[in-house]
Design a protein around this motif. Structure first.
Motif: not given
Ligand SMILES: O=C(O)CCC(=O)C(=O)O
Ligand SMILES: NC(=O)C1=CN([C@@H]2O[C@H](COP(=O)(O)OP(=O)(O)OC[C@H]3O[C@@H](n4cnc5c(N)ncnc54)[C@H](OP(=O)(O)O)[C@@H]3O)[C@@H](O)[C@H]2O)C=CC1
Ligand SMILES: [Mg+2]
Length: 742
Positions: A88, A133, A136, A140, A146, A257, A259-260, A352, A549-550, A553, A584
């Motif tokens: 990402s 990101s 994903n 999704r 997970r 975060k 990136t996402m 994360d 969740r992110d 996991t 994950a």
């Molecule tokens: O899509 C992303 O940038 C990261 C996804 C991620 O960290 C996750 O799904 O655990």
């Protein structure tokens, strides 16, 4: 829709992409005779960039919109995708990828940092689509399940990974705004009873209005929330944290975060850089403007541009940078040898993975001298920061967790259809001035509004009803299947969570929950509850929203089994298909560096093995093919053997690496196929293969080890040359010859 059983295997980036050159030929060889097609689709960062500009590239260089194609496929009942982690990209990564592709002969436009013309704006908009990101959320179309497979937990109990010690007097802690002007405290949330379309508008203090987003269609029962992070409060908070870290003599670290959360978090990251280097930035404001420095790309954006300056000016700024480092608190480091700090590149430290790594290490991060120290881990928004503080408090009180005895916290995550914060990019805005943000539905009634100031970050999030129903069902199913308590990590004091809680309470009634222990606890409390159980060896299912969740996991897997790469990561698509994510975690850029320097790939493909077994199992159910089931069962046996004999890559040269681990998977898989009696054809086919692999074990391992230790060139980082990379990742002629016979 596919009529032939087909597995789509994604081509991604960095370490998982390298591993694919070695693993995919094995997967193809083992599935071919069972009538299973294995198709690859390129969703790598390079592939996405090329696809985006294909209209201006020559025919031979074009790549179709494979991500868009897969996104549509995720709506089909027979879809079966194995999704490896992908990059990402932050802006610095995107620019590096573009530069590499240009050097390979792709006539791509430069990334326009400051677009002036319409054409430049259009280019920037196209790049914005592949950034962050970008993959994903498209795939999704289901919620997330997970967990660490039992075999992996058993392995960790027998071969515990290293854990740092925790001491009661550790100074490590989380710094968060705690309800003063952050997203948590400003949140407003409503559930719309009927379908509507909302407009997001900014009305300036002078009465002028600007539409931020004209249309956001909402379905009946959808939750929409809006909130903002105050710039003034953030800057104040950051200055306070920097002073605190200095006074307490701990390393300052920021965990975002970027990136996402590709719109909000680079802004926050940039503010942290600006506050940390305030004097330097004020003093050299004119030069920074000239250089077009954008601290949203990290402090590295300035460092990378210093060479453009006359020697004298450069030396002056460098001296002032040193002065800033001396007068501020010590910064936590990404790479002490290279002087890369936590504030250098927004995608180097991703919350994360970074917080669990710190917690696993006993609350320590790296300093500039390459030693470790306690840290003030800054996570500005308080929505989830308390979870990490809860783990820190627990470890300070009880000492480090023990992988030999600890239980597990699997996760059921609300993720489908870009749920919650992770779908908010197109509804996140940096506010141009003092005024009001108003969200109005199609009948003209105002759902909510916020008084904002220039520089505040305002955002809206959506959560559709059907995914919530599906998530509740998945949670009940997992609780029933395991007999383990399931905790919804939701805070009734938070506006959004209150709406979700109302739905959870309603939809739980649709299921038989008799005898199940299902509770709703606020995140920090849920965390402590789970930790109190985990030390007793007990499992607790975490049922969470998309962000937790992110976070969870990576957090629990890294503490329990050393890495989130070993996770089983299933996304039952809401329309019946299956998306099987591998592990994950991410794409491990550090592993590529080691591979290029020493021809040693440390990537552990266990996540891929588990995903493949789950994918084959799903295929056998969708297409009613017994052979796929045999392949799945024997693969399970093989991964069991793989763990029993500890065939994961070592960390250092001279042990088998990723390629060797793939050989052993093939070895055990062929043996399991030869030993089973359910399918005589497969048994007959794999008996001689198993024999040959067994007879050639020493030779193959020798061939695989022989190449290690020298630097290797595969013709690209973001887009390696397939021929070179394939040769590099398949160095055993003996293994290749046996696979060719399957
Ligand atoms: O899509 C992303 O940038 C990261 C996804 C991620 O960290 C996750 O799904 O655990
Ligand atoms: N699903 C997805 O597509 C995801 C993509 N990403 C992307 O990945 C990139 C890197 O992210 P980052 O936060 O650094 O996280 P990573 O998970 O890539 O890296 C953190 C560390 O985890 C360990 N690790 C991860 N996977 C494996 C594996 N299969 N085998 C062995 N060790 C592993 C390594 O640590 P150690 O040295 O401790 O062994 C690695 O250095 C970013 O571009 C990010 O956006 C991130 C998360 C998920
Ligand atoms: Mg993650």
């Amino acid at each position: 829709m596919s009529s032939k059983p087909t597995i789509i295997y994604t081509k991604t980036d960095e370490a998982p992409a390298l591993a694919t050159y070695s693993l995919l030929p094995i997967v193809e060889a083992f599935t071919r005779s069972s009538g299973i097609a294995v198709e690859t689709r390129d969703i790598s960062l390079a592939g996405r960039i090329i696809a985006t500009f294909s209209d201006s590239l020559p025919e031979a260089q074009r790549i179709g919109d494979e991500l868009g194609y897969l996104g549509k496929l995720c709506q089909e009942p027979t879809t079966n995708i194995i999704k490896l982690p992908n990059i990402s990209a932050s802006v610095p990564q995107l620019k590096a990828a573009v530069a590499e592709l240009q050097s390979q002969g792709y006539a791509l436009p430069d990334y326009p940092e400051n677009p002036q013309t319409d054409a430049e704006k259009e280019i920037k908009a196209r790049y914005a689509k592949v950034m962050g990101s970008a993959v994903n959320p498209v795939l999704r179309e289901g919620n997330s399940d997970r967990r660490a497979p039992k075999a992996v937990k058993d392995y960790a109990k027998k071969h515990p990974h290293s854990m740092g010690k925790w001491f009661a007097d550790s100074k490590t802690r989380v710094g968060t705004m705690g309800g003063k002007g952050d997203f948590f405290s400003n949140e407003k949330s409503v559930t719309v009873p009927a379908a509507t379309d909302v407009k997001i508008e900014f009305i300036g203090a002078d009465g002028t209005s600007k539409v931020l987003k004209e249309s956001t269609p909402l379905k009946a029962g959808e939750i929409i929330d809006g909130t903002f992070l105050s710039k003034a409060a953030l800057v104040d908070f950051l200055a306070g944290q920097i002073a605190e870290a200095k006074a307490d003599n701990v390393l300052f670290s920021l965990h975002m975060k970027a990136t996402m959360m590709k719109v909000s978090d680079p802004i926050i990251f940039g503010r942290a850089v600006e506050v940390f280097f305030k004097d330097l930035i004020t003093k050299h404001a004119a030069t920074l403007k000239e250089l077009n420095v954008d601290f949203r790309n990290g402090f590295g954006d300035l460092v990378g541009k210093l060479d453009k300056l006359p020697a004298e000016k450069k030396a002056e700024i460098e001296a002032d940078i040193q002065a800033a480092y001396t007068s501020g608190p010590a910064l936590s480091m990404v790479n002490s040898d290279k002087g890369i700090t936590n504030l250098h590149v927004p995608s180097d430290v991703i919350v994360d993975a970074s917080m669990p790594a710190m917690i696993r290490a006993g609350g320590k991060v790296w300093d500039a001298q390459g030693k470790t120290g306690d840290t003030l881990a800054v996570i500005p928004d308080s929505s989830y920061a308390g979870v990490y503080q809860a783990v820190i408090d627990f470890c300070k009180a009880q000492g480090a967790l023990d992988p030999k005895t600890m239980g597990s916290v699997p996760n059921v995550g609300l993720m489908a259809q870009a749920a919650e914060e992770y779908g908010s990019h197109n509804k996140t805005f940096e506010i141009p001035g003092k005024g009001t943000v108003k969200v109005t539905d199609s009948s003209g009634s105002v759902l909510f509004s916020h008084e904002v100031e220039q520089g505040d970050i305002w955002r809206a999030c959506q959560t559709k009803d059907a995914p919530v129903q599906d998530w509740v069902k998945l949670a009940v199913n997992r609780a029933r299947a395991t007999g383990v308590p399931a905790i919804f990590w939701l805070d009734k004091a938070r506006a959004h969570d209150a709406q979700i809680i109302a739905k959870v309470e309603t939809y739980l009634k649709d299921h038989d929950t008799s005898g199940l222990d299902i509770r709703i606890l606020a995140p920090a409390e849920a965390c402590t509850f789970s930790l109190e159980r985990i030390v007793k060896g007990e499992d607790t299912i975490s049922v969470t929203g998309n962000v937790l969740r992110d976070y969870l996991t990576d957090l629990f897997p890294i503490l329990e089994v050393g890495t989130s790469a070993k996770m089983l990561s299933i996304v039952p698509l809401m329309n019946g298909g299956g998306l099987f994510e591998t592990g994950a975690g991410g794409s491990a850029p550090k592993h590529v560096q080691q591979f290029l320097e020493e021809n040693y790939l440390r990537w552990d493909s266990l996540g891929e093995f588990f995903a493949l077994a789950a994918s084959l199992e799903h295929l056998s159910e969708t297409f009613k093919t017994a052979k796929a089931k045999v392949l799945a069962d024997t693969l399970d046996t093989a991964t069991g053997k793989f763990l029993e004999f500890d065939r994961s890559p070592g960390r250092k040269l001279g042990t088998i690496d990723n390629r060797g681990s793939h050989f052993y998977l093939a070895f055990y898989w062929a043996q399991a196929l030869a030993a089973q009696t359910g399918d005589a054809e497969l048994q007959a086919q794999f008996k001689p293969i198993a024999e040959e692999l067994t007879a050639s074990e020493d030779k193959i391992v020798e061939e695989l080890l022989a190449v290690q230790g020298k630097a290797i060139d595969i013709g690209g980082y973001f887009k390696p040359c397939d021929t070179q990379a394939s040769a590099a990742l398949r160095p055993s002629a003996t293994l290749n010859a046996i696979l060719a016979k399957v």
